[in-house]
Motif scaffolding. Structure first.
Motif, PDB file in Angstrom:
ATOM      1  N   ASP A  72       0.503  -1.177  -0.125  1.00 50.53           N
ATOM      2  CA  ASP A  72      -0.027   0.179  -0.021  1.00 50.53           C
ATOM      3  C   ASP A  72       0.548   1.020   0.535  1.00 50.53           C
ATOM      4  N   SER A  73       2.196   1.341   0.717  1.00 48.83           N
ATOM      5  CA  SER A  73       2.923   2.525   1.127  1.00 48.83           C
ATOM      6  C   SER A  73       3.183   2.606  -0.053  1.00 48.83           C
ATOM      7  N   ARG A  76       1.221   4.254  -2.963  1.00 47.52           N
ATOM      8  CA  ARG A  76       1.643   6.149  -2.900  1.00 47.52           C
ATOM      9  C   ARG A  76       2.233   6.621  -2.968  1.00 47.52           C
ATOM     10  N   GLU A  77       3.821   6.354  -3.155  1.00 49.31           N
ATOM     11  CA  GLU A  77       5.157   6.793  -2.630  1.00 49.31           C
ATOM     12  C   GLU A  77       5.445   7.052  -3.899  1.00 49.31           C
ATOM     13  N   LYS A  80       3.022   9.167  -6.273  1.00 48.08           N
ATOM     14  CA  LYS A  80       2.323   9.994  -5.650  1.00 48.08           C
ATOM     15  C   LYS A  80       2.537  11.652  -7.288  1.00 48.08           C
ATOM     16  N   ASN A 122      -2.919  -4.903  -6.595  1.00 46.56           N
ATOM     17  CA  ASN A 122      -2.461  -4.736  -5.412  1.00 46.56           C
ATOM     18  C   ASN A 122      -3.037  -6.023  -4.608  1.00 46.56           C
ATOM     19  N   ARG A 252      11.059   1.061  -2.605  1.00 46.84           N
ATOM     20  CA  ARG A 252      10.132   1.441  -3.750  1.00 46.84           C
ATOM     21  C   ARG A 252      10.900   2.526  -4.438  1.00 46.84           C
TER      22      ARG A 252
END
Length: 293
Positions: A72-73, A76-77, A80, A122, A252
């Motif tokens: 999830d993170s 998001r990153e 972005k 995901n 990431r």
């Protein structure tokens, strides 16, 4: 900071997941990793604009990993700086009643990104050779002819399912889908730490489920299933990458770098040129707009 060699993370049919590290901070500080990611995600966002204008390819990014691996993170990153209309994220949960009335790939096929867009899965169609392999009783919910009990879910069944997945991805690639598959490789100890943090932080409590602890007991079996899935389905047109996930900032950046360095090799993806007649009349169009003042 160490240079990221994307070939070091690329799997092959003989890949042993245990041979890959679960942690690599790239000899960089948290601040350096975040700064590098900020640069590359801007490049990816600009690329998506060109991809949209070109309108012949789409990009499918498949994220798999144990619970708390950071999917999830990462989404998001890494994304972005994308135009929100240029990336579509689907989080696949337990199949619904409607989805179970179709073949196991149906719900994934209808969620694919359109040409010009990025799609992020995901958890993915690989859950159908991971969770269902650890818990074959789930297959009975699919009401497949000839599968009347768990004993019918034999090796031949899994051979056919892997074949279906490979043919599905081959079909996508032939029709312009650029496929990336990432296994976020988390250590069991780091998962324990992250689960404890979920319990300690009130704003993270909602993510915790007692079922997480039960699935954790099946860690080795899940890892073996992941390994076989990677070995049997990593292909030149749909490669798997094993990404160390204990350090979220590094994972990431590694994922973003793999995306960027692969996508820029598609030299035919470029913004289309204006029609010659429109180009020849740009001056008159400008004059017409300026007269409106």
């Amino acid at each position: 900071m160490d240079k990221i060699d994307i070939k070091a993370y690329k799997a092959n049919p003989n890949t042993v997941i245990g041979d890959y590290a679960t942690k690599d901070n790239l000899n960089a500080s948290e601040k350096e990793l975040k700064k590098a990611l900020k640069r590359i995600r801007k490049d990816l966002g600009d690329f998506q604009d060109t991809l949209y204008a070109h309108a012949k390819y789409n990009v499918l990014i498949c994220l798999q990993g144990m619970d708390t691996a950071g999917k999830d993170s990462l989404i998001r990153e890494v994304f972005k700086d994308f135009n929100v209309r240029g990336v579509v994220v689907h989080s696949f949960k337990v199949p619904t009643e409607l989805e179970l009335k179709h073949d196991f790939l149906w719900r994934h096929y209808i969620a694919l990104p359109a040409r010009g867009k990025f799609g992020v899965f995901n958890r993915t169609h690989y859950e159908n050779v991971l969770v269902t392999r650890v818990h074959p009783e789930y297959i009975l919910n699919e009401n497949i002819p000839g599968i009347d009990s768990v004993k019918d879910v034999d090796e031949k069944f899994w051979d056919h399912r892997f074949q279906d997945i490979n043919e599905f991805e081959q079909h996508l690639a032939r029709n312009g889908t650029i496929i990336f598959k990432f296994f976020l490789h988390l250590s069991k100890n780091e998962q324990r730490n992250r689960l404890l943090r979920r319990l300690d932080k009130p704003n993270k409590n909602w993510k915790f489920s007692p079922g997480d602890l039960k699935e954790r007991e099946e860690w080795d079996e899940y890892l073996q299933c992941y390994q076989e899935a990677v070995q049997r389905t990593t292909k030149p047109h749909a490669p798997w990458y094993i990404v160390p996930a204990d350090d979220k900032n590094a994972s990431r950046l590694i994922v973003a770098t793999i995306l960027w360095e692969t996508l820029i090799k598609f030299k035919d993806i470029e913004e289309p040129e204006l029609d010659e007649k429109i180009m020849a009349n740009l001056g008159s169009y400008r004059e017409q707009l300026e007269k409106e003042k």
